[in-house]
Design an enzyme around this catalytic site. Structure first.
Site, PDB file in Angstrom:
ATOM      1  N   TYR A 108      53.793  94.646  14.176  1.00  0.00           N
ATOM      2  CA  TYR A 108      53.594  95.905  14.908  1.00  0.00           C
ATOM      3  C   TYR A 108      52.312  96.541  14.381  1.00  0.00           C
ATOM      4  CZ  TYR A 108      54.107 100.658  16.574  1.00  0.00           C
ATOM      5  OH  TYR A 108      53.874 101.859  17.190  1.00  0.00           O
ATOM      6  N   GLU A 196      48.602 100.981  20.920  1.00  0.00           N
ATOM      7  CA  GLU A 196      49.678 100.246  20.232  1.00  0.00           C
ATOM      8  C   GLU A 196      49.703  98.781  20.657  1.00  0.00           C
ATOM      9  OE1 GLU A 196      54.099 101.684  19.835  1.00  0.00           O
ATOM     10  OE2 GLU A 196      53.966 100.394  21.594  1.00  0.00           O
TER      11      GLU A 196
END
Ligand code: ADP
Ligand code: MG
Length: 389
Positions: A108, A196
């Site tokens: 992530y 992101e």
């Protein structure tokens, strides 16, 4: 302002961040053709302004072009429900067909605004993928954060520290350092509130690649980027929100039954809190801002009336700059035009307040005047209860 995954990936790619080969399809035939181009085996991904698609049935590994077409037929026009969409879901109108990548590891990585420190913050985890929310809840120590000094920027040694902590080494570690620095550059230059990559993957062949991408632009900076308005997919937005934006009104949809018309964000928050305290559930709030005109108040009221969940309306306005009689005229005009007989409570204070109250009382609407914020909230909750009985 949000954009789709495929648009976010194009931006990442323009900053040298590797992405899978892909095509956007608008029909199921195009999905089939794109799948053929990928050699049959591919991943078909619904494009909506929300994540959680993997778990919600919006991302599927496909083995044949016909299977891709079938899945395309199933997805197009469907309201896809994920943990991020709310119960109504979001309609699928675009589909991304991508090469199926053999994934070895998922990470992530994101950069977002940390409002408490007024800085960008980089967030990374070695446990990326569809379970990231679960990781954040159960193992918060697995989430790395780095606050970025706006004057110094993100330095290579900081990016390297993150890459090493993710467990990367050798050339992939160096690739990751470059990728993190490029992500920060993209974030600054594109005025992102959030950028992101989840998951950022290491492929079985040993390459870093952005397998998903989400970008939210800072609304206050949209005027600096002429191409942004054209990137917007209006089908993903609440039509009432679009309408409100046209009139420069801030409209937020909520889950309850009381429509709230207020002026100023602080008063909006206080109104919602007090309503809750008295057992009321707001269906939305509409902030008309400081110097709203009669037309603007009328438009705001019309937007609230179009919200099917609204069973009663609470108007809470402090008429410092706005005159209360003007507000009352706006309400009477909008409510009168559609013959609204929903319960309305108006609490207002400030200039011309007595004139405003008089106009409302003589209007023939199903309206009560609240003497204070608490009294107003109690009245609208009570009026709704009586309606139900
Ligand atoms: P969401 O975050 O909305 O669930 P993602 O794009 O992250 O959607 O996809 C969910 C999962 O599907 C990813 O975590 C990844 O494991 C897998 N995936 C997505 N795209 C591909 C692809 N092109 N090739 C292989 N696997 C993929
Ligand atoms: Mg994802």
């Amino acid at each position: 302002m949000n954009i789709h995954e495929y648009q976010a990936k194009e931006i990442l790619n323009s900053y040298g961040i590797p992405i899978p080969r892909g095509r956007v399809a608008l029909t199921s035939d195009q999905v089939e053709r794109a799948a053929k181009m990928m050699g049959g085996r591919c991943v078909v991904k619904a494009q909506i302004y929300a994540g959680g698609r993997g778990k919600g049935g919006g991302v599927r590994l496909i083995h044949h072009p016909e299977e891709a077409q079938e899945y395309g037929k199933e997805l197009f026009g469907k309201n896809l429900v994920t943990v991020q969409t709310g119960p109504q879901g979001l309609k699928v109108r675009r589909i991304l067909v991508e090469e199926a990548v053999e994934i070895a590891r998922e990470f992530y990585l994101s950069i977002t605004l940390d409002r408490s420190s007024s800085r960008y913050i980089l967030i990374a985890s070695a446990d990326g993928g569809v379970e990231i929310e679960e990781v954040a809840r159960k193992n918060p120590e697995r989430i790395l954060t780095l606050s970025i000094d706006p004057f110094i920027g993100l330095r290579p040694y900081q990016a390297r520290k993150i890459a090493l902590e993710l467990g990367l080494s050798g050339s992939i570690c160096e690739d990751c350092v470059e990728l993190i620095l490029n992500l920060y550059r993209a974030c600054l230059e594109k005025d992102c509130a959030l950028i992101e990559i989840n998951p950022l993957v290491v492929t079985k062949a040993g390459w870093l690649m952005a397998m998903d991408a989400k970008i939210t632009f800072d609304d206050n900076a949209v005027y600096r980027h002429r191409e942004y308005p054209d990137m917007m997919d209006y089908s993903q937005l609440d039509p009432l929100e679009i309408n409100a934006a046209k009139y420069d009104l801030a409209y937020i949809k909520l889950a309850g039954s009381i429509g709230c018309l207020v002026n100023g964000a602080g008063l909006a928050m206080a109104t919602l809190d007090v309503l809750h305290e008295y057992g009321g559930e707001p269906a939305n709030f509409l902030d008309v801002g400081g110097g709203a005109t009669r037309e603007k108040v009328a438009e705001a009221f019309r937007i609230i009336l179009q919200d099917c969940d609204v069973e009663g309306i609470f108007v809470n306005i402090f008429g410092g700059i706005m005159r209360c009689d003007v507000i009352a005229q706006g309400i009477i005009e909008a409510a009168g035009a559609v013959g609204c007989n929903l319960p309305i409570v108006v609490r207002m204070d400030g200039s011309q307040v007595e004139e405003g109250k008089k106009l409302l009382q003589e209007s023939g609407l199903n309206v009560q005047i609240g003497s204070s914020l608490g009294d107003g909230a109690a009245r609208i909750v009570d009026m709704l209860k009586r309606e139900v009985c």
